[in-house]
Design a protein around this motif. Structure first.
Motif, PDB file in Angstrom:
ATOM      1  N   LEU A 173      10.292 -30.963  -5.666  1.00  0.00           N
ATOM      2  CA  LEU A 173       9.114 -30.852  -4.796  1.00  0.00           C
ATOM      3  C   LEU A 173       8.696 -29.391  -4.608  1.00  0.00           C
ATOM      4  O   LEU A 173       7.525 -29.045  -4.751  1.00  0.00           O
ATOM      5  N   VAL A 174       9.666 -28.542  -4.312  1.00  0.00           N
ATOM      6  CA  VAL A 174       9.347 -27.137  -4.048  1.00  0.00           C
ATOM      7  C   VAL A 174       8.822 -26.463  -5.316  1.00  0.00           C
ATOM      8  O   VAL A 174       7.841 -25.717  -5.284  1.00  0.00           O
ATOM      9  N   PHE A 175       9.436 -26.749  -6.443  1.00  0.00           N
ATOM     10  CA  PHE A 175       8.979 -26.102  -7.683  1.00  0.00           C
ATOM     11  C   PHE A 175       7.667 -26.688  -8.183  1.00  0.00           C
ATOM     12  O   PHE A 175       6.898 -26.003  -8.847  1.00  0.00           O
ATOM     13  N   THR A 176       7.421 -27.963  -7.856  1.00  0.00           N
ATOM     14  CA  THR A 176       6.109 -28.521  -8.200  1.00  0.00           C
ATOM     15  C   THR A 176       5.011 -27.744  -7.490  1.00  0.00           C
ATOM     16  O   THR A 176       3.991 -27.379  -8.085  1.00  0.00           O
ATOM     17  N   THR A 438      13.947 -21.042  -4.973  1.00  0.00           N
ATOM     18  CA  THR A 438      15.295 -21.615  -4.960  1.00  0.00           C
ATOM     19  C   THR A 438      15.817 -21.698  -3.529  1.00  0.00           C
ATOM     20  O   THR A 438      16.389 -22.726  -3.121  1.00  0.00           O
ATOM     21  N   SER A 439      15.597 -20.612  -2.774  1.00  0.00           N
ATOM     22  CA  SER A 439      16.027 -20.631  -1.372  1.00  0.00           C
ATOM     23  C   SER A 439      15.317 -21.739  -0.611  1.00  0.00           C
ATOM     24  O   SER A 439      15.934 -22.456   0.195  1.00  0.00           O
ATOM     25  N   ALA A 440      14.019 -21.870  -0.869  1.00  0.00           N
ATOM     26  CA  ALA A 440      13.245 -22.905  -0.190  1.00  0.00           C
ATOM     27  C   ALA A 440      13.777 -24.284  -0.557  1.00  0.00           C
ATOM     28  O   ALA A 440      13.884 -25.167   0.310  1.00  0.00           O
ATOM     29  N   SER A 441      14.138 -24.451  -1.841  1.00  0.00           N
ATOM     30  CA  SER A 441      14.708 -25.737  -2.268  1.00  0.00           C
ATOM     31  C   SER A 441      15.977 -26.040  -1.505  1.00  0.00           C
ATOM     32  O   SER A 441      16.175 -27.164  -1.012  1.00  0.00           O
ATOM     33  N   LEU A 442      16.834 -25.033  -1.405  1.00  0.00           N
ATOM     34  CA  LEU A 442      18.096 -25.233  -0.688  1.00  0.00           C
ATOM     35  C   LEU A 442      17.836 -25.555   0.778  1.00  0.00           C
ATOM     36  O   LEU A 442      18.511 -26.401   1.370  1.00  0.00           O
TER      37      LEU A 442
END
Lengths: 459, 83
Positions: A173-176, A438-442
């Motif tokens: 979701l975050v990388f999309t 990446t941080s946001a994904s985590l």
């Protein structure tokens, strides 16, 4: 192979199972708190997973909407990446070109010094951009499937794969949302480095050449124009002294574009002579003493040196020089002419050999000034024309244009600021951005799989 | 094992868990009241009975809510997809 919908159905059923397992544990007649604690936890997990399954489509819509709000799109990312790849491939091509060129005078060394680190940078950058393109492709093409698998893992009972599922879903979701906006971020912060200078050299190339220029009687002086035979565009301007082409620094090896259809012209005392071969073919260049060489000649000039030029629009049959005397046999039709130009200060003696003088004029060429005398043939025939001249030492000053300056332009362009801009635009900022994503994904994963529970049991 | 088998397995497990949960609810509820109402003057035992009744009621509540909500979702999905 199971698709996105299959995994969502699995996730739904697993969430239902998880929920009922929670109810089952509540119903167990075992008053052991450690076991009973799982009941509300499983109920909450089941409801949470169910909600994610139900809003799965909406989550992707939200991610794409966020990307669009930031001004990003997959097409933008693709063009950004392709622009980067093209840019760095060009740098590699230029570096390779500069490496293979023979450079006996070291004229390209300056450009090499600058381009070499860029070459290494380009290699790394290509890998980095390829990594981003690959990542984007995975997220774009397989994102929904991976996210659905993530939800299925998330929904598994007793939290066996909850963290993995939460991370997978949040990563996609975050990388999309984030990857699509990467070019916007990089451009906003880093600015776009504008590639210039390497265009001409990449298109036309650069070749080193030794050139000799002659008239019918011997070597010529003057200015050499290296032009495009079709468009007439002047690529380079060199000097010719005693028949040898040289640049400003007196080097007899000069640079020309390594492209077909070049034409050379000689300018002397403000008269332009087309030099043969015209235009020049690849086969006209020969290797002499380890350097590419070419012999250029004009058949319309009897002589063009030592302050005097004799030329005609007829056909010069023979020509010779003896000290200060030039003589030749010229075949002329009626009305064709022979013209003599000389600089002020010459002592001149002309034997027209039967030609009629039709006029005198003056000419100006840079800071040189002189006289011109024109003779015409009264009848068709072969005329013996002779000129004896004693002229002062001549110094030709002309605005030359060395083609190697294009290589220097590269060096001037890729100065340290631009290198920094490149690093910032293609490396630092995208790396920071990927790290943020990446941080946001985590963070999102932690939010999804965090320890907070719904307050299902009120007391 | 095909993916459909996995789906069927999960569905089957859910059905069994639901049936078992309802059965356990009845058993635990009965057991709880039995312990609470038994003529044994041990307070701890009676409290345990009360706790079992309470838990089983919660279990029944969530089973009822779950059945209702999940059936509603299936009904709505079928309505939307026309299945």
């Amino acid at each position: 192979m199971a698709g996105e919908v299959d995994y969502l159905i699995l996730a739904y059923r697993l969430s239902v199972l998880t929920f009922y397992l929670g109810a089952l544990i509540y119903a167990l007649p075992i008053p052991y708190q450690g076991l009973k604690r799982w009941a509300p936890r499983l109920l909450a997990d089941g409801i949470g997973a169910l909600v994610i399954v139900l809003v799965f489509e909406a989550l992707f819509q939200l991610a794409n909407t966020l990307a669009a709000m930031a001004g990003g799109s997959w097409e933008l990312l693709e063009s950004w990446a392709m622009g980067g790849i093209a840019e760095f491939l060009t740098i590699k091509a230029v570096a390779a070109l500069l490496n293979v060129l023979p450079d006996p005078l070291g004229v390209l060394r300056g450009a090499q010094v600058v381009v070499k680190p860029l070459d290494r940078l380009a290699t790394t950058a290509l890998f980095f951009i390829a990594f981003i393109v690959g990542l984007a492709e995975i997220v774009k093409v397989y994102g929904r499937l991976l996210a659905a698998i993530g939800v299925a893992l998330y929904a598994a009972p007793f939290r066996v794969a909850r963290s993995a599922g939460a991370w997978l879903l949040s990563f996609i979701l975050v990388f999309t949302a984030g990857l699509q906006a990467l070019p916007v971020f990089a451009t906003a912060i880093g600015g776009t480095p504008q590639p210039i200078g390497i265009g001409p050299i990449a298109e036309k190339g650069l070749a080193l050449l030794k050139g000799n220029v002659s008239t019918m009687e011997g070597p010529a002086d003057g200015v050499i124009l290296v032009t495009d035979a079709d468009t007439g565009e002047v690529y380079a301007v060199y000097l010719a002294e005693n028949g040898t082409i040289m640049n400003d620094h007196g080097s007899t090896i000069v640079t020309i574009p390594s492209k077909p259809n070049l034409a050379y012209k000689l300018v002397y005392l403000n008269v332009t002579f087309y030099l043969e071969p015209y235009p020049v073919n690849k086969t006209d260049y020969k290797i002499v003493e380890g350097a590419w060489s070419i012999d250029l000649k004009t058949s319309y000039a009897l002589t063009a040196r030592n302050g005097i030029a004799v030329y005609t629009n007829g056909e010069i049959l023979s020509a010779s020089r003896n000290g200060g005397t030039v003589e030749g046999v010229i075949h002329l039709q009626q009305g064709q002419y022979v013209s003599v130009r000389y600089v002020d200060g010459c002592t001149i003696d002309i034997d027209p050999g039967g030609l009629q003088e039709v006029g005198e004029s003056e000419w100006q060429w840079g800071d040189l000034h002189g006289q011109a005398i024109k003779y015409e043939a009264p009848d068709a025939g072969d005329y013996h024309f002779q000129v004896t001249a004693d002229c002062p030492q001549l110094h030709i000053s002309y605005d030359t244009k060395d083609y190697v300056n294009i290589a220097k332009k590269i060096a001037a362009y890729y100065d340290i600021n631009v290198i920094q801009a490149f690093i910032a635009y293609w490396f630092t900022i995208p790396t920071i951005y990927i790290a943020i994503l990446t941080s946001a994904s985590l963070g999102v994963a932690r939010l999804l799989g965090g320890r907070e529970r719904f307050p299902l049991r009120v007391f | 094992m095909a993916f459909q088998d996995l789906l069927a397995l999960v569905q089957d497990a859910t059905n069994k868990v639901t049936a078992l949960a309802w059965a356990l609810f009845l058993f635990t509820w009965s057991l709880g009241w039995t312990l609470r109402g038994s003529p044994i003057p041990i307070g701890k035992l009676k409290r345990m009975g009360g706790s079992l009744v309470e838990d089983s009621v919660w279990a029944a509540f969530w089973l009822a809510v779950g059945s209702t909500v999940f059936n509603l979702i299936v009904y709505l999905v079928n309505l939307v997809t026309g299945g």
